[in-house]
Design a protein around this motif. Structure first.
Motif, mmCIF file in Angstrom:
data_model
loop_
_atom_site.group_PDB
_atom_site.id
_atom_site.type_symbol
_atom_site.label_atom_id
_atom_site.label_comp_id
_atom_site.label_asym_id
_atom_site.label_seq_id
_atom_site.Cartn_x
_atom_site.Cartn_y
_atom_site.Cartn_z
ATOM 1 N N ARG B 48 15.846 119.437 -33.774
ATOM 2 C CA ARG B 48 17.223 119.651 -32.198
ATOM 3 C C ARG B 48 18.907 119.361 -33.437
ATOM 4 O O ARG B 48 19.424 120.059 -32.597
ATOM 5 N N ALA B 51 19.549 122.382 -34.983
ATOM 6 C CA ALA B 51 19.852 123.373 -34.449
ATOM 7 C C ALA B 51 20.965 123.350 -33.403
ATOM 8 O O ALA B 51 21.889 124.106 -33.149
ATOM 9 N N LEU B 53 21.522 120.741 -30.974
ATOM 10 C CA LEU B 53 21.545 120.638 -29.615
ATOM 11 C C LEU B 53 21.443 118.699 -29.798
ATOM 12 O O LEU B 53 21.258 118.337 -28.214
ATOM 13 N N PRO B 73 26.008 125.076 -31.479
ATOM 14 C CA PRO B 73 24.358 125.532 -31.685
ATOM 15 C C PRO B 73 24.791 127.662 -32.420
ATOM 16 O O PRO B 73 24.651 127.729 -33.492
ATOM 17 N N ILE B 78 21.387 129.772 -36.181
ATOM 18 C CA ILE B 78 20.147 130.306 -36.610
ATOM 19 C C ILE B 78 19.431 130.658 -35.865
ATOM 20 O O ILE B 78 19.922 130.820 -34.601
ATOM 21 N N MET B 80 15.730 130.277 -32.512
ATOM 22 C CA MET B 80 15.103 128.825 -32.655
ATOM 23 C C MET B 80 14.002 128.913 -31.286
ATOM 24 O O MET B 80 14.400 130.024 -30.345
#
Lengths: 342, 359
Positions: B48, B51, B53, B73, B78, B80
């Motif tokens: 995360r 990412a 997040l 993000p 990216i 996910m």
């Protein structure tokens, strides 16, 4: 065998329940379209009539017209005796909901006078007469309708914003005493709004909100904030945080994520709770009786007007006016409420 | 220069709980990496942080040579796959896959082309107009994969994507993911607590425990050359067997001495043992399949419970009070029989204090 019996009983129960709702409602609808004369008819018609069958007889002896109407049993009964066309016109208008010009009456009635026979006519009613009358006879009905809409909208606004925020906080944040807040906000619902209204009256007077729709809406919001919080909490829990995170990862900003993901997903909860808020505000008479003076709501106005027995058909049309927005509102929201995210 | 680089990454929650510490990793372009560890080991937190997040408390993450730590993000390029798939329920499958493309302001025709293309790759063409609630778990999983590869990401992150599927589907999805990875050649990071997923999918595996990396290596390396006792215990089903043994020197030869056996040791660690561990206890780790059964062994034991697995059997026995599991192909062996055990030279030795491998 047992299955058929079960089904039969089930359907009987369903039919009984629907009839017990539909019969009084259809009665109310019929009354709302009835003329003063029809209100006193017995037996009554199930569906509203569109016209009256009127017979006219010229009474040569007294130089009068005798106006007769065919009642629900098919018998012509004497209604009104007069020789003056404008009086007849007024009578037709107020008692039979028939809207005619004096010239038309003169022309039609003269046929009876000239031939000396009974002449029959089919006169169509002015169908929405009672509804038009409702807004003219009850001065302030229009204002009351606007007041009701105002009160309902403010109630929705207050309940949604505060209740929704509480629901979000209960579901997504780590505030303390969550359970106490949740139960507490629901316990408020236990108190009848009427009993809250009495102390509220004092407060509203102090803050200059007595006899205002904002004041009413504040009282209506008291039970609905807790309910909204409970409903939205459950949906915020149901809407996984990963839906929002996925949106962020796939290129959306926070605002876009709220607009395209969070909001559509929580909409059913807000739709359902706004319906509850609407109904609370729209149907209430007791609180507005206590907390308003000149600014009546529609429900209160109708509640009061039912007291005047002579105008029951106007009150009935008022009641239909009261039902319609609630129906429309419910139907508009129906799709959102029944939407289940799997 | 490596494609993705994590340097001394650290994550502390509420100034108290350290979730990830001293995380260093370099990933080459096109590599398939698995983060493997028990729940709560910080593997998902690390993912995360990559990412965007989760914020990074300390350290740096660079992608293609540029630091991405401060970026949102959406700026990281990216994609996910989430544990719950996070396929948006109020959108059709098509809208789900097209979402990211619409946000990138692609032309309608281009979006349609990409969606049809990835739908073919992930075998969801016939479901494009359905809502996720009308799909099974496996189909939703495919939608999540389609959505993720549609954006042609720089990095493809997967957070336990197979954990919500039933056992059979998990194995077939695993193969599909590997096939898709080979077709798309995306750089992928896969988080899992299931060692068989990590072993079968990844080029390299990062084994984590308590927020730190225990070992980075290929499936063979972490299985056969486990760096710590934790890995020897965690990897392998059944797990490795451990014996506390004393190291002694007799006539110039090193012996490992246990209450129930004494065996001469000739492995490459011999010199280190002589230098540092003489007359001390070390931990001997033997994988269940590295035992020999009834082939000239030196440990007498009794097969207490036999678990037939079809192709092989698992023998439960006990040596010196320790529960020992042995994988053997002696299918006709019955419980209660006496057996004679030995082991081959694929054994590992661990320091009994640091629990690190002696090498």
């Amino acid at each position: 065998m047992e299955n058929i019996l079960k089904k039969t009983i089930l359907y009987l129960v369903i039919v009984f329940i629907s009839l017990s709702v539909l019969i009084p409602l259809s009665y109310l609808v019929t009354i709302s379209f009835s003329s003063q004369i029809e209100v006193n008819d017995y037996p009554k018609k199930m569906l509203p009539s569109l016209y009256h069958n009127i017979a006219i007889k010229w009474d040569a002896e007294n130089q009068n017209y005798i106006v007769m109407r065919e009642n629900n049993e098919g018998i012509f009964k004497e209604l009104y005796i007069s020789s003056k066309y404008d009086k007849i016109r007024d009578y037709m208008k107020t008692q039979l909901n028939i809207d005619m010009t004096t010239e038309r009456i003169e022309k039609d009635f003269n046929v009876a006078k000239d031939t000396g026979e009974i002449v029959e006519y089919k006169y169509y009613k002015s169908f929405f007469n009672n509804y038009i009358k409702f807004f003219t006879v009850f001065s302030g009905a229009e204002k009351a309708l606007i007041n009701s809409i105002k009160a309902a909208l403010i109630t929705i606004l207050i309940s949604m914003s505060i209740g929704g925020a509480v629901g979000y906080a209960l579901a997504r944040t780590s505030i303390k005493k969550k359970e106490a807040i949740r139960i507490g906000s629901l316990i408020v619902r236990m108190f009848p709004m009427v009993s809250i209204s009495v102390p509220m009256a004092v407060l509203l007077v102090r803050y200059g909100l007595f006899d205002s729709m904002l004041g009413l809406a504040i009282v209506y919001s008291i039970p609905n904030i807790g309910l909204t919080a409970a409903i939205t909490r459950s949906i915020f829990i149901g809407v996984s945080k990963e839906y929002e995170e996925a949106s962020l990862v796939f290129g959306a900003t926070e605002a876009q994520t709220f607009r395209k993901i969070t909001f559509p997903l929580v909409l059913p909860a807000f739709a359902a709770s706004s319906m509850y808020a609407f109904i609370t505000a729209w149907n209430d008479t007791a609180v507005s009786l206590l907390l308003t003076n000149k600014n009546e709501t529609l429900a209160l106005l109708i509640y009061k007007s039912i007291g005047g027995a002579s105008s029951i058909h106007y009150a009935a049309s008022g009641a239909i006016v009261l039902i319609l927005p609630a129906l429309v509102f419910t139907f508009l929201l129906k799709n959102y409420i029944t939407q289940m995210w799997g | 220069m490596s494609y993705l680089k994590l340097e001394n990454v650290k994550k502390v929650y509420n100034n108290k709980v350290t979730a990830v510490d001293n995380f260093n990793l370099e990933i080459e372009k096109g590599e398939f990496i698995a983060f493997l560890g028990p729940s709560g080991c910080g593997k998902t937190t690390t993912l995360r942080m990559i990412a965007g997040l989760e914020s990074v408390t300390h350290g740096d993450i660079t992608l293609e040579g540029k630091s991405i730590v401060g970026l949102t993000p959406r700026e990281r390029g990216i994609s996910m796959i989430f544990q719950s798939y996070a396929v948006w329920p109020h959108m059709t499958v098509y809208e789900n896959v097209a979402y990211a493309l619409k946000l990138r302001k692609l032309k309608k025709a281009d979006i349609d082309e990409v969606v049809q293309d990835v739908a073919k790759t992930t075998d969801i063409v016939q479901y494009l107009n359905r809502y996720p609630s009308q799909l099974s778990g496996g189909q939703r999983q495919r939608v999540a994969v389609a959505r993720a590869i549609a954006v042609k990401p720089k990095l493809f992150l997967m957070d336990e994507p197979l954990s919500n599927l039933d056992a059979k589907l998990r194995v077939s999805m695993r193969t599909d993911l590997k096939r898709i990875h080979q077709n798309v050649k995306s750089t992928s990071i896969f988080v899992t607590h299931d060692q068989s997923e990590a072993l079968s999918l990844a080029d390299r595996i990062v084994v984590m425990n308590h927020g730190v990396i225990e070992q980075i290596g290929t499936a063979n390396e972490i299985y056969h050359e486990s760096e710590t006792m934790f890995i020897a215990k965690f990897i392998g089903s059944p797990a490795s067997n451990f014996f506390v043994v004393n190291v002694i020197l007799e006539d110039g030869e090193v012996y490992l001495v246990h209450d129930d056996f004494k065996v001469q040791f000739n492995g490459q660690e011999k010199d280190v043992l002589i230098k540092n561990y003489l007359d001390k206890s070390v931990v001997l780790s033997i994988r269940p399949e590295n035992f020999t059964v009834n082939k000239g062994g030196f440990i007498k034991a009794k097969a207490k419970i036999i678990e037939p697995q079809g192709s092989h059997i698992i023998i439960n026995t006990d040596i010196g009070g320790e529960e020992i599991k042995i994988v053997s192909d002696l299918l006709e062996l019955e419980s209660g029989e006496n057996i004679l055990l030995g082991f081959n030279d694929k054994v590992l030795l661990f320091d009994s204090e640091t629990e690190k491998r002696i090498k």
